[in-house]
Design a protein around this motif. Sequence first.
Motif, PDB file in Angstrom:
ATOM      1  N   LYS A  72      22.703  15.334   7.160  1.00 15.72           N
ATOM      2  CA  LYS A  72      23.188  13.797   7.518  1.00 15.72           C
ATOM      3  C   LYS A  72      23.078  12.746   7.864  1.00 15.72           C
ATOM      4  CE  LYS A  72      26.580  18.297   9.199  1.00 15.72           C
ATOM      5  NZ  LYS A  72      27.591  18.681   9.018  1.00 15.72           N
ATOM      6  N   LYS A  73      21.568  12.846   8.699  1.00 14.32           N
ATOM      7  CA  LYS A  73      21.643  12.049   9.253  1.00 14.32           C
ATOM      8  C   LYS A  73      20.756  10.893   8.314  1.00 14.32           C
ATOM      9  CE  LYS A  73      19.939  12.754  13.700  1.00 14.32           C
ATOM     10  NZ  LYS A  73      19.216  12.602  14.528  1.00 14.32           N
ATOM     11  N   SER A  74      19.838  11.469   7.380  1.00  8.45           N
ATOM     12  CA  SER A  74      19.571  10.879   5.977  1.00  8.45           C
ATOM     13  C   SER A  74      19.569  10.961   4.844  1.00  8.45           C
ATOM     14  CB  SER A  74      17.307  11.290   6.311  1.00  8.45           C
ATOM     15  OG  SER A  74      17.319  10.761   7.906  1.00  8.45           O
ATOM     16  N   ILE A  75      19.527  10.594   4.111  1.00  7.41           N
ATOM     17  CA  ILE A  75      19.747  10.891   2.895  1.00  7.41           C
ATOM     18  C   ILE A  75      17.793  11.552   1.749  1.00  7.41           C
ATOM     19  CG2 ILE A  75      20.179   9.448   0.796  1.00  7.41           C
ATOM     20  CD1 ILE A  75      21.578   7.825   1.730  1.00  7.41           C
ATOM     21  N   LEU A  76      18.879  12.200   1.906  1.00  2.00           N
ATOM     22  CA  LEU A  76      17.619  13.382   1.406  1.00  2.00           C
ATOM     23  C   LEU A  76      17.733  13.506  -0.157  1.00  2.00           C
ATOM     24  CD1 LEU A  76      14.921  15.113   1.502  1.00  2.00           C
ATOM     25  CD2 LEU A  76      15.997  17.062   2.297  1.00  2.00           C
ATOM     26  N   PHE A  77      17.346  13.751  -1.172  1.00  5.15           N
ATOM     27  CA  PHE A  77      17.314  13.453  -2.267  1.00  5.15           C
ATOM     28  C   PHE A  77      16.120  13.488  -3.318  1.00  5.15           C
ATOM     29  CE2 PHE A  77      16.772   8.841  -1.897  1.00  5.15           C
ATOM     30  CZ  PHE A  77      16.139   8.422  -3.417  1.00  5.15           C
ATOM     31  N   GLN A  78      16.862  14.029  -4.503  1.00  7.32           N
ATOM     32  CA  GLN A  78      15.789  14.602  -6.069  1.00  7.32           C
ATOM     33  C   GLN A  78      15.391  13.547  -6.765  1.00  7.32           C
ATOM     34  OE1 GLN A  78      16.079  18.356  -7.687  1.00  7.32           O
ATOM     35  NE2 GLN A  78      14.754  17.666  -9.080  1.00  7.32           N
ATOM     36  N   GLN A  79      14.065  13.058  -6.459  1.00  9.20           N
ATOM     37  CA  GLN A  79      14.121  11.561  -7.308  1.00  9.20           C
ATOM     38  C   GLN A  79      14.770  11.361  -9.001  1.00  9.20           C
ATOM     39  OE1 GLN A  79      10.090  11.565  -8.105  1.00  9.20           O
ATOM     40  NE2 GLN A  79       9.871   8.896  -8.502  1.00  9.20           N
ATOM     41  N   SER A  80      14.468  12.974  -9.312  1.00 12.27           N
ATOM     42  CA  SER A  80      15.153  12.412 -10.858  1.00 12.27           C
ATOM     43  C   SER A  80      16.151  13.291 -11.154  1.00 12.27           C
ATOM     44  CB  SER A  80      14.503  14.007 -11.688  1.00 12.27           C
ATOM     45  OG  SER A  80      14.409  15.090 -10.822  1.00 12.27           O
ATOM     46  N   ALA A  81      16.974  13.233  -9.925  1.00  8.06           N
ATOM     47  CA  ALA A  81      17.896  12.855 -10.418  1.00  8.06           C
ATOM     48  C   ALA A  81      18.775  11.558 -10.367  1.00  8.06           C
ATOM     49  CB  ALA A  81      18.720  13.590  -9.179  1.00  8.06           C
ATOM     50  N   ILE A  82      17.960  10.634 -10.053  1.00  6.69           N
ATOM     51  CA  ILE A  82      18.340   9.223  -9.997  1.00  6.69           C
ATOM     52  C   ILE A  82      17.871   8.432 -11.283  1.00  6.69           C
ATOM     53  CG2 ILE A  82      18.946   6.981  -8.917  1.00  6.69           C
ATOM     54  CD1 ILE A  82      20.034   9.840  -7.633  1.00  6.69           C
ATOM     55  N   PRO A  83      18.377   8.787 -12.445  1.00  4.43           N
ATOM     56  CA  PRO A  83      17.836   7.357 -13.817  1.00  4.43           C
ATOM     57  C   PRO A  83      17.417   6.485 -13.703  1.00  4.43           C
ATOM     58  CG  PRO A  83      19.956   9.219 -14.682  1.00  4.43           C
ATOM     59  CD  PRO A  83      19.855   9.125 -12.815  1.00  4.43           C
ATOM     60  N   ALA A  84      18.234   5.973 -12.448  1.00  3.15           N
ATOM     61  CA  ALA A  84      17.610   4.248 -11.975  1.00  3.15           C
ATOM     62  C   ALA A  84      16.069   4.598 -11.832  1.00  3.15           C
ATOM     63  CB  ALA A  84      18.639   4.029 -10.645  1.00  3.15           C
ATOM     64  N   HIS A  85      15.463   5.345 -11.166  1.00  2.00           N
ATOM     65  CA  HIS A  85      14.227   5.082 -11.141  1.00  2.00           C
ATOM     66  C   HIS A  85      13.539   4.835 -12.337  1.00  2.00           C
ATOM     67  CE1 HIS A  85      13.750   6.961  -6.274  1.00  2.00           C
ATOM     68  NE2 HIS A  85      15.040   6.461  -6.869  1.00  2.00           N
ATOM     69  N   PRO A  86      13.534   5.982 -13.526  1.00  2.00           N
ATOM     70  CA  PRO A  86      12.530   5.775 -13.840  1.00  2.00           C
ATOM     71  C   PRO A  86      13.340   4.524 -15.002  1.00  2.00           C
ATOM     72  CG  PRO A  86      13.934   7.536 -14.769  1.00  2.00           C
ATOM     73  CD  PRO A  86      14.134   7.104 -13.158  1.00  2.00           C
ATOM     74  N   GLU A  87      14.193   4.330 -15.464  1.00  2.00           N
ATOM     75  CA  GLU A  87      15.038   3.302 -15.022  1.00  2.00           C
ATOM     76  C   GLU A  87      14.275   2.230 -14.426  1.00  2.00           C
ATOM     77  OE1 GLU A  87      18.905   2.534 -16.629  1.00  2.00           O
ATOM     78  OE2 GLU A  87      19.588   4.444 -15.964  1.00  2.00           O
ATOM     79  N   LEU A  88      14.740   0.955 -13.199  1.00  2.00           N
ATOM     80  CA  LEU A  88      13.751   0.527 -12.879  1.00  2.00           C
ATOM     81  C   LEU A  88      12.396   0.062 -13.223  1.00  2.00           C
ATOM     82  CD1 LEU A  88      14.639  -1.901 -11.702  1.00  2.00           C
ATOM     83  CD2 LEU A  88      14.520  -0.689  -9.207  1.00  2.00           C
ATOM     84  N   ALA A  89      11.620   1.412 -13.002  1.00  2.00           N
ATOM     85  CA  ALA A  89      10.197   1.065 -13.295  1.00  2.00           C
ATOM     86  C   ALA A  89       9.585   0.661 -14.601  1.00  2.00           C
ATOM     87  CB  ALA A  89       9.872   2.547 -13.382  1.00  2.00           C
TER      88      ALA A  89
END
Length: 331
Positions: A72-89
């Motif tokens: 609730k205080k931080s954003i904790l997430f799974q990298q592969s769930a965000i396609p923007a990571h490899p797209e931007l890479a």
Amino acid sequence: MRVVSGIQPTGGLHLGNLLGAILRWVRMQDEAECLFFLADLHALTIDVAPAELRSNVREMAAALIASGIDPKKSILFQQSAIPAHPELAWILQCTARVGWLNRMTQFKDKTGKSREGASVGLYTYPVLQAADVLLYRATHVPVGEDQKQHIELARDIAIKFNTDYEVDLFVPPEPFVGGGTAARVMSLRDGTSKMSKSDPSDMSRINLTDSDDTISQKIRKAKTDPEPLPEHHAGLEGRPEAKNLVGIYGAVTGETVEQVLARFAGQGFGAFKPALADALVALLHPLRSSLEELRNDPAELDRHLAEGSERAAELGAPTLAEAYRAIGLPR
């Protein structure tokens, strides 16, 4: 201030992971807006079984939450769930220069003489790291000494992209010095080597899942020397095992090395080790109990990660869209 940091979801979390990174993340939550992600795409740079990777993601999420990361205080997430990571890479790989990557010492350290057989991902992963950070316009990244080169690379990529396309899109990140000092935890069998899950001896490390009795046993059998503890920090030089145990005690209790030595100076390890074991049990017992509860509710872990991934995706989408527009592609 916005801080972004990731950790690879590997099994066998130990005291070194906790004191060296995770508890610093916990403290950061009160100092800045934080995004913490499970770097499962980075985990692909070495061979890992699919079932093991899936299991490790949940295990790492459980360990982070049990240690004090608050979804609730931080954003904790799974990298592969965000396609923007490899797209931007990929976009940033076309910005980065081969010469920049050739200077990355970690690739040389990890591959040694088998460089030709290493995966391309292991060579280019610093660019994915840059995308992980630049996607969220992070102002700061917490790094250790071995990762400072990668922050410099992210800055170089951000500046070159902004200059090449005449935009003010990416924020060149700075190293984050908040969250307190990260402890450098060494092996209980060799004070000159970092504590590691890859060490063949389980007695070399304190696992987060170790029982109270196992923790006490490992500390009792930890390698030391026959000399009593000195009065001052300088007296620990040349005594790597003694320095390591004193450092662990200080990291667990929040005391400086000088404060620890002021209490135990002149005493042998027969007196110091039980005190260290008690401090470790006090820290790890509630963490282990919380970890076991979280493990038994995988649906709740999945919910936390899904909610965090949704928040992260919303935060990063505008940056990726702007990057596409800058390079002249539709989005």
